[in-house]
Design an enzyme around this catalytic site. Sequence first.
Site, PDB file in Angstrom:
ATOM      1  N   ASN A  76     -17.904  55.276  41.292  1.00  0.00           N
ATOM      2  CA  ASN A  76     -16.719  55.183  42.138  1.00  0.00           C
ATOM      3  C   ASN A  76     -15.494  55.166  41.224  1.00  0.00           C
ATOM      4  OD1 ASN A  76     -14.687  54.537  43.905  1.00  0.00           O
ATOM      5  ND2 ASN A  76     -15.411  52.468  44.365  1.00  0.00           N
ATOM      6  N   TRP A  77     -14.876  56.329  41.099  1.00  0.00           N
ATOM      7  CA  TRP A  77     -13.747  56.431  40.156  1.00  0.00           C
ATOM      8  C   TRP A  77     -12.471  55.812  40.707  1.00  0.00           C
ATOM      9  CZ3 TRP A  77     -14.246  62.168  38.007  1.00  0.00           C
ATOM     10  CH2 TRP A  77     -15.357  62.205  37.138  1.00  0.00           C
ATOM     11  N   LYS A  78     -12.461  55.447  41.971  1.00  0.00           N
ATOM     12  CA  LYS A  78     -11.248  54.888  42.598  1.00  0.00           C
ATOM     13  C   LYS A  78     -10.067  55.838  42.337  1.00  0.00           C
ATOM     14  CE  LYS A  78     -13.420  50.436  42.189  1.00  0.00           C
ATOM     15  NZ  LYS A  78     -13.322  48.981  42.117  1.00  0.00           N
ATOM     16  N   SER A 100     -19.272  44.898  38.833  1.00  0.00           N
ATOM     17  CA  SER A 100     -19.363  44.632  37.392  1.00  0.00           C
ATOM     18  C   SER A 100     -20.690  45.057  36.767  1.00  0.00           C
ATOM     19  CB  SER A 100     -19.068  43.157  37.100  1.00  0.00           C
ATOM     20  OG  SER A 100     -17.734  42.849  37.454  1.00  0.00           O
ATOM     21  N   GLU A 145     -12.105  47.214  48.874  1.00  0.00           N
ATOM     22  CA  GLU A 145     -10.672  47.482  48.690  1.00  0.00           C
ATOM     23  C   GLU A 145     -10.081  48.122  49.941  1.00  0.00           C
ATOM     24  OE1 GLU A 145     -11.068  49.627  44.974  1.00  0.00           O
ATOM     25  OE2 GLU A 145     -11.732  47.756  44.044  1.00  0.00           O
ATOM     26  N   GLY A 160     -17.877  50.976  39.284  1.00  0.00           N
ATOM     27  CA  GLY A 160     -16.452  51.296  39.186  1.00  0.00           C
ATOM     28  C   GLY A 160     -16.046  51.498  37.733  1.00  0.00           C
ATOM     29  N   GLY A 161     -15.509  50.457  37.138  1.00  0.00           N
ATOM     30  CA  GLY A 161     -14.937  50.537  35.788  1.00  0.00           C
ATOM     31  C   GLY A 161     -15.842  51.210  34.762  1.00  0.00           C
ATOM     32  N   GLY A 211     -14.870  44.310  39.647  1.00  0.00           N
ATOM     33  CA  GLY A 211     -13.806  44.396  38.645  1.00  0.00           C
ATOM     34  C   GLY A 211     -13.501  43.087  37.939  1.00  0.00           C
TER      35      GLY A 211
END
Length: 249
Positions: free
Chosen positions: A8-10, A210, A96, A231-232, A170
């Site tokens: 998920n690159w957001k 995470s 989000e 994500g990150g 995150g």
Amino acid sequence: MNTLIAANWKMHGDLSWVTKPSEFRECYPLNGQKVEILLCPPAYLISAMNVACNNQLISLGAQNCHFEMQGAFTGEMSAQMMRDGGASYVIVGHSERRALFGETDKIVAQKADAVSMAGLTPIICVGEDRSQRESGEADEVVGAQLQSSIPLSADGENLVIAYEPVWAIGTGLVPTLEDIAAMHDHIRGILSNRFGVKMAEKIRILYGGSVKPSNAKEILALGDVNGALIGGASLEMDSLAAIAKCVGS
Ligand code: PGA
């Protein structure tokens, strides 16, 4: 079932990121692994990445869509548009979206329904926040979210659930392995009640929050964890590849 490793690159990335699929395959060559790699870039990159991903056997997904197929909804994009661009999945109900854009379970269910109607697979996100975890309500909260976020029309086919505790997204915080296993077991039980045991066994339940190369192996080894939503740690291809390599290792 194939383990699903979903990035998920957001709201990160630019046009130069179309080279990420080949960069990923340099770190993680195709050799018949039972791992499906899914990249969910910002929507404007989907069609630009489509060809690049096809060649590399990498799936594409969107991070959101509107629940109508078309119409006067300025600034929105439909599931059908995501499909036209080359997506085969759409993430719906990410925390989000729920927290920052006011998405309720009802809206999430409408979106998931639209995604299925367009012939794509919804990844429905659920997860408790920190106070709900601390007060022992996590099971109840996630159960209620599942109940109302999975559309009434769903039959369990082509459905993915992502369990993402809000407090773990995150933050570098991760639930204990026991807590992840217990929640995934709880979710599987709810899916079994709704769709029957056989169908529920085919629904992939991802863990998100995470996930990193350093913790992926033990999380992905848990029985009811069928993949991860990252994500990150998914923005760098060597890091995403290192996570994918943890599957079955
Ligand atoms: P994170 O995000 O891996 O950066 O915690 C996960 C997500 O939001 O899906």
